[in-house]
Scaffold this motif. Structure first.
Motif, mmCIF file in Angstrom:
data_model
loop_
_atom_site.group_PDB
_atom_site.id
_atom_site.type_symbol
_atom_site.label_atom_id
_atom_site.label_comp_id
_atom_site.label_asym_id
_atom_site.label_seq_id
_atom_site.Cartn_x
_atom_site.Cartn_y
_atom_site.Cartn_z
ATOM 1 N N THR A 66 -1.219 27.077 -0.589
ATOM 2 C CA THR A 66 0.066 26.857 0.070
ATOM 3 C C THR A 66 0.885 25.833 -0.700
ATOM 4 O OG1 THR A 66 -1.026 27.234 2.191
ATOM 5 C CG2 THR A 66 1.160 26.309 2.260
ATOM 6 N N LEU A 67 2.111 26.231 -1.059
ATOM 7 C CA LEU A 67 3.050 25.345 -1.737
ATOM 8 C C LEU A 67 4.088 24.862 -0.728
ATOM 9 C CD1 LEU A 67 1.723 26.869 -4.108
ATOM 10 C CD2 LEU A 67 3.924 26.882 -5.220
ATOM 11 N N PHE A 68 4.521 23.621 -0.900
ATOM 12 C CA PHE A 68 5.453 23.018 0.046
ATOM 13 C C PHE A 68 6.387 22.070 -0.698
ATOM 14 C CE2 PHE A 68 6.133 19.716 3.474
ATOM 15 C CZ PHE A 68 6.871 20.514 4.325
ATOM 16 N N ALA A 69 7.660 22.112 -0.378
ATOM 17 C CA ALA A 69 8.654 21.216 -0.981
ATOM 18 C C ALA A 69 8.772 19.948 -0.143
ATOM 19 C CB ALA A 69 10.013 21.913 -1.062
ATOM 20 N N VAL A 70 8.541 18.808 -0.759
ATOM 21 C CA VAL A 70 8.593 17.536 -0.040
ATOM 22 C C VAL A 70 9.993 17.271 0.512
ATOM 23 C CG1 VAL A 70 9.126 15.990 -1.973
ATOM 24 C CG2 VAL A 70 7.683 15.180 -0.080
ATOM 25 N N GLU A 71 11.007 17.857 -0.103
ATOM 26 C CA GLU A 71 12.373 17.682 0.398
ATOM 27 C C GLU A 71 12.508 18.195 1.828
ATOM 28 O OE1 GLU A 71 12.839 18.097 -4.109
ATOM 29 O OE2 GLU A 71 11.582 18.977 -2.551
ATOM 30 N N ALA A 72 11.755 19.235 2.177
ATOM 31 C CA ALA A 72 11.780 19.746 3.548
ATOM 32 C C ALA A 72 11.262 18.685 4.511
ATOM 33 C CB ALA A 72 10.958 21.024 3.656
ATOM 34 N N LEU A 73 10.203 18.017 4.129
ATOM 35 C CA LEU A 73 9.617 16.976 4.974
ATOM 36 C C LEU A 73 10.574 15.789 5.108
ATOM 37 C CD1 LEU A 73 6.895 16.783 6.415
ATOM 38 C CD2 LEU A 73 6.065 15.451 4.487
ATOM 39 N N GLU A 74 11.232 15.437 4.029
ATOM 40 C CA GLU A 74 12.193 14.336 4.075
ATOM 41 C C GLU A 74 13.382 14.682 4.960
ATOM 42 O OE1 GLU A 74 11.040 12.685 -0.383
ATOM 43 O OE2 GLU A 74 12.767 13.999 -0.142
ATOM 44 N N ASP A 81 14.979 11.490 13.109
ATOM 45 C CA ASP A 81 15.122 10.041 13.136
ATOM 46 C C ASP A 81 13.750 9.375 13.222
ATOM 47 O OD1 ASP A 81 16.624 7.719 12.966
ATOM 48 O OD2 ASP A 81 16.784 7.515 15.146
ATOM 49 N N ALA A 82 12.848 9.870 12.386
ATOM 50 C CA ALA A 82 11.479 9.354 12.334
ATOM 51 C C ALA A 82 11.257 8.710 10.976
ATOM 52 C CB ALA A 82 10.488 10.490 12.544
ATOM 53 N N GLY A 83 10.244 7.874 10.897
ATOM 54 C CA GLY A 83 9.912 7.247 9.630
ATOM 55 C C GLY A 83 9.449 8.289 8.631
ATOM 56 N N PRO A 84 9.198 7.915 7.412
ATOM 57 C CA PRO A 84 8.729 8.901 6.441
ATOM 58 C C PRO A 84 7.397 9.497 6.893
ATOM 59 C CG PRO A 84 8.616 6.676 5.518
ATOM 60 C CD PRO A 84 9.277 6.568 6.853
ATOM 61 N N PHE A 85 7.264 10.799 6.697
ATOM 62 C CA PHE A 85 6.051 11.507 7.075
ATOM 63 C C PHE A 85 5.070 11.531 5.919
ATOM 64 C CE2 PHE A 85 8.976 14.224 9.878
ATOM 65 C CZ PHE A 85 8.761 13.427 10.993
ATOM 66 N N ASP A 86 3.799 11.496 6.227
ATOM 67 C CA ASP A 86 2.743 11.644 5.230
ATOM 68 C C ASP A 86 2.634 13.125 4.889
ATOM 69 O OD1 ASP A 86 0.405 11.907 3.772
ATOM 70 O OD2 ASP A 86 -0.836 10.802 5.205
ATOM 71 N N PRO A 87 2.944 13.529 3.666
ATOM 72 C CA PRO A 87 2.905 14.951 3.298
ATOM 73 C C PRO A 87 1.535 15.591 3.502
ATOM 74 C CG PRO A 87 3.955 13.674 1.565
ATOM 75 C CD PRO A 87 3.395 12.692 2.544
ATOM 76 N N LEU A 88 0.474 14.797 3.418
ATOM 77 C CA LEU A 88 -0.864 15.370 3.574
ATOM 78 C C LEU A 88 -1.120 15.848 5.000
ATOM 79 C CD1 LEU A 88 -2.928 12.940 1.341
ATOM 80 C CD2 LEU A 88 -1.920 15.149 0.748
ATOM 81 N N LEU A 89 -0.379 15.309 5.959
ATOM 82 C CA LEU A 89 -0.564 15.744 7.348
ATOM 83 C C LEU A 89 -0.094 17.170 7.587
ATOM 84 C CD1 LEU A 89 0.389 12.496 9.302
ATOM 85 C CD2 LEU A 89 -1.899 13.421 8.841
ATOM 86 N N THR A 90 0.701 17.717 6.680
ATOM 87 C CA THR A 90 1.138 19.108 6.813
ATOM 88 C C THR A 90 0.015 20.078 6.470
ATOM 89 O OG1 THR A 90 1.934 19.315 4.538
ATOM 90 C CG2 THR A 90 3.511 18.518 6.205
ATOM 91 N N ARG A 91 -1.024 19.595 5.797
ATOM 92 C CA ARG A 91 -2.185 20.393 5.366
ATOM 93 C C ARG A 91 -1.793 21.480 4.364
ATOM 94 N NH1 ARG A 91 -6.858 18.319 6.034
ATOM 95 N NH2 ARG A 91 -7.884 20.259 6.510
ATOM 96 N N ARG A 92 -0.701 21.278 3.631
ATOM 97 C CA ARG A 92 -0.312 22.186 2.554
ATOM 98 C C ARG A 92 -1.028 21.732 1.295
ATOM 99 N NH1 ARG A 92 1.311 24.143 7.106
ATOM 100 N NH2 ARG A 92 3.352 25.152 7.170
ATOM 101 N N ASN A 93 -1.423 22.686 0.429
ATOM 102 C CA ASN A 93 -2.230 22.335 -0.741
ATOM 103 C C ASN A 93 -1.450 21.668 -1.863
ATOM 104 O OD1 ASN A 93 -3.575 25.398 -0.023
ATOM 105 N ND2 ASN A 93 -4.913 23.618 -0.034
ATOM 106 N N VAL A 94 -0.291 22.210 -2.204
ATOM 107 C CA VAL A 94 0.460 21.728 -3.366
ATOM 108 C C VAL A 94 1.829 21.256 -2.882
ATOM 109 C CG1 VAL A 94 1.358 22.306 -5.656
ATOM 110 C CG2 VAL A 94 -0.755 23.406 -4.832
#
Length: 190
Positions: A66-74, A81-94
């Protein structure tokens, strides 16, 4: 691929986990499973990431990576209106920066990193699960719809490394659209 387009991207995270962390009821909490943010991962054609929970599973061969763009999370964090999210919590591989993934659905493409080339077939969208509301923030499940990433089939063996990379695409991409939700097809039910 005949005509190709090359885009500089960055591989920020490479998640490898031998087990599923999100199952059952979210109120019961995530399962304790070992998870690595690897410096490099080995990809095997038709099987996925060595050591990952989807590796070689028949039901997931077309969607093992699974590929994921960090810009989506940001963008989601800003909208909620939440603090920065930990990308690893999405459980996406790349987790990538600068990768407009939506046009790659159904396409053969490649990621080049540190001299290694790994080819993929863009499969289906990686739809978010309700766990995102618990793991990221209330409303994250809905905010992630249409921008949860893409599930892929590995077409070649190779190694992906964290750091600078090149996304080789058969279709033009718009990197500035990496965090923008895709229009979801309307359901068949009223």
């Amino acid at each position: 691929m005949t005509e190709t387009y090359r885009y500089d991207v960055e591989v920020l995270h490479l998640l490898v986990s031998p087990g599923h962390a999100y199952f059952g009821r979210a109120r019961d909490g995530a399962a304790e499973v070992p998870t690595a943010d690897a410096e490099r991962v080995e990809i095997v054609a038709g099987k996925g990431i060595v050591g990952d929970r989807f590796f070689g599973k028949a039901a997931h061969m077309d969607a093992a990576v699974t590929l994921f763009a960090v810009e989506a999370l940001e963008a989601m964090a800003a909208e909620l209106d939440a603090g920065p999210f930990d990308p690893l919590l999405t459980r996406r591989n790349v987790i990538l920066r600068g990768a407009h993934l939506a046009p790659l659905l159904g396409q053969d493409f490649a990621l080049e990193s540190r001299g290694s080339v790994v080819r993929f077939k863009g499969g289906r969208p990686a739809h978010p699960c309700a766990w995102m509301d618990r793991m990221l923030a209330p409303g994250a499940h809905a905010a992630m719809r249409g921008r949860g990433g893409m599930r892929c089939r590995a077409l070649s063996d190779g190694v992906l490394h964290r750091g600078p990379a090149v996304l080789v695409s058969p279709v033009p991409l718009e990197p500035a659209q990496a965090g923008t939700p895709n229009v979801l097809r309307p359901g068949r039910l009223p």
